[in-house]
Design an enzyme around this catalytic site. Structure first.
Site, PDB file in Angstrom:
ATOM      1  N   SER A  41       0.806  -1.226   0.000  1.00 25.33           N
ATOM      2  CA  SER A  41       0.000   0.000   0.000  1.00 25.33           C
ATOM      3  C   SER A  41       0.835   1.269   0.000  1.00 25.33           C
ATOM      4  O   SER A  41       0.327   2.342  -0.342  1.00 25.33           O
ATOM      5  CB  SER A  41      -0.937   0.014   1.217  1.00 25.33           C
ATOM      6  OG  SER A  41      -0.193  -0.070   2.421  1.00 25.33           O
ATOM      7  N   ASP A 370      -3.617   7.968   8.294  1.00 24.52           N
ATOM      8  CA  ASP A 370      -4.714   7.179   8.863  1.00 24.52           C
ATOM      9  C   ASP A 370      -4.275   6.189   9.941  1.00 24.52           C
ATOM     10  O   ASP A 370      -5.035   5.302  10.315  1.00 24.52           O
ATOM     11  CB  ASP A 370      -5.457   6.431   7.748  1.00 24.52           C
ATOM     12  CG  ASP A 370      -4.559   5.455   6.995  1.00 24.52           C
ATOM     13  OD1 ASP A 370      -3.386   5.281   7.405  1.00 24.52           O
ATOM     14  OD2 ASP A 370      -5.011   4.865   5.999  1.00 24.52           O
ATOM     15  N   HIS A 373      -0.713   4.607   7.135  1.00 21.57           N
ATOM     16  CA  HIS A 373      -0.093   5.180   5.941  1.00 21.57           C
ATOM     17  C   HIS A 373       0.292   6.641   6.166  1.00 21.57           C
ATOM     18  O   HIS A 373      -0.311   7.340   6.979  1.00 21.57           O
ATOM     19  CB  HIS A 373      -1.066   5.069   4.759  1.00 21.57           C
ATOM     20  CG  HIS A 373      -1.564   3.676   4.543  1.00 21.57           C
ATOM     21  ND1 HIS A 373      -2.792   3.251   5.001  1.00 21.57           N
ATOM     22  CD2 HIS A 373      -0.986   2.605   3.935  1.00 21.57           C
ATOM     23  CE1 HIS A 373      -2.957   1.975   4.688  1.00 21.57           C
ATOM     24  NE2 HIS A 373      -1.877   1.563   4.044  1.00 21.57           N
TER      25      HIS A 373
END
Length: 405
Positions: A41, A370, A373
């Site tokens: 990610s 968040d 990340h």
């Protein structure tokens, strides 16, 4: 002036002129035609959104002004790499709508690991597209686009496809390992990790398959060997320039403290990060760097750059106050109060009251977007402090990453 003096003066002048000429005419940048990225990610530009449920607002709000398949409020480090190389942002390989692959493709998906995991994305968020599957996808992409290009090369459709010769003139980027460590932390205690460390080092290059919790840690520290095998495959497929990120300070992710109260002395370091987790990341990075060094000898035509993202991220976190940033362990997007957690963009109930995990007013002063990340601002800071070559081995800017040192 005597003849000898004249000769010396002339020689000196020529040396100065040569030096000034070299300084004024630096080595031209590499002409990378494409980027092919493999990762999780931290570099996913839409893969996991295309494969499963799309990432929703407020993700993407700071730059794209809409969700853009990225786990951030804006751009990722990979996007800043594309900007630095003057190439378009990468389309996700799994995204079939509106994709343009002339200048590369992104095989990264959120939750990806180096080694396959016996878990599902619905259980723990682990992607089914581990690194070996991403390489399989690349092989298929290369074969199919080469074949398709030969069929449509005289039509406008060809402009969205890579040319066969572009693959050897591309930059191959990697950013994986964080999720492998996360799985290990979930399955083992820190004491087990420390006890297994000597065995981890001794069995780094071993290819035997083992089972059990201690063996899982051994497997984690063998990941650089697994990784290098796949990189060698890309070399055989024509890849020559490789830009490899190490894993970041996973112990500094705020999510690791969401359910921790009254940590024991020594559990956290001076900046509030989980010390044992960062130590494991450092150990992994050390093994990865050693393996990359050996790869340079094994792949004589490859230019391989090891990028110390860990130092860049930890440097940002440890200097947050001096840089005028918010507490690095605070989260911009989401509701996280005491032990009530509503994740970014989601709704939930706290004391029978509906709560929305909204974004903060100014994401640009936050390091964590968040809890897992990084924010766009943090990603840009890390990109600026790695792409100039100050934290790479060899110390070379990304614009020169095609040159073997």
């Amino acid at each position: 002036m005597g003849f000898r003096s004249l000769v010396v003066a002339t020689w000196f002048l020529l040396v100065v002129l040569c030096f000034l000429s070299s300084a004024a005419d630096p080595m031209p940048p590499c002409e990378f035609r494409a980027i092919y990225n493999f990762g999780d990610s931290n570099s996913d530009t839409g893969g996991i959104s295309a494969a499963f449920v799309p990432i929703s607002a407020p993700y993407g709000e700071a730059f794209f002004h809409r969700p853009a398949g990225r786990d951030s409020d804006g751009r990722l480090i990979l996007d800043f790499i594309a900007e630095r190389l003057r190439l378009p942002y990468l389309s996700a390989y799994l995204n079939s709508i509106g994709a343009n692959y002339r200048h590369g493709a992104n095989f990264a998906t959120g939750g990806s690991t180096i080694r396959r995991q016996n878990e599902t994305i619905f259980e723990y968020g682990i992607s089914p597209f581990a690194l070996d599957m991403q390489i399989v996808q690349f092989d298929q992409f290369k074969a199919r686009t080469t074949d398709l290009y030969s069929q449509v090369k005289s039509t406008p459709d060809a402009e969205k496809l890579p040319r066969a010769e572009d693959f050897s003139k591309a930059l191959y980027t990697f950013d994986l390992g964080q999720n492998d460590l996360s799985v290990g932390f979930r399955k083992m205690s820190f004491d087990q990790l420390r006890a297994a460390m000597p065995d981890i080092v001794n069995q780094l290059a071993s290819a035997v398959q083992v089972s059990g919790s201690a063996a899982y840690v051994t497997m984690i520290l063998r990941l650089p060997t697994c990784f290098s095998t796949l990189l060698q495959h890309l070399y055989e497929q024509g890849g020559r320039a490789f830009w490899i990120h190490n894993t970041g300070p996973i112990g500094c992710l705020p999510v690791n403290l969401f359910y921790v109260s009254n940590p024991a002395p020594g559990y956290l370091d001076e900046h509030g990060c989980v010390q044992a987790q960062n130590e494991m990341a450092i150990e992994f990075n050390s093994k990865l760097k050693d393996r990359v060094a050996r790869l340079r000898a094994e792949l004589p035509e490859a230019a391989i750059t090891y990028v110390d993202v860990y130092s860049a991220k930890y440097g940002l976190i440890s200097n947050a106050k001096n840089l005028g940033l918010a507490d690095p362990l605070k989260v911009c997007c989401g509701y996280h109060v005491n032990f009530d957690h509503i994740w970014c963009g989601n709704k939930g109930k706290v004391n029978n009251t509906e709560v929305y995990g909204a974004s903060c007013k100014d994401p640009s002063v936050f390091i964590s977007w968040d809890g897992v990340h990084y924010s766009q601002a943090a990603n840009q800071w890390v990109a600026d402090h790695t792409q100039n070559g100050s934290l790479t081995d060899p110390p070379i800017p990304i614009t020169q990453a095609c040159r073997r040192k």
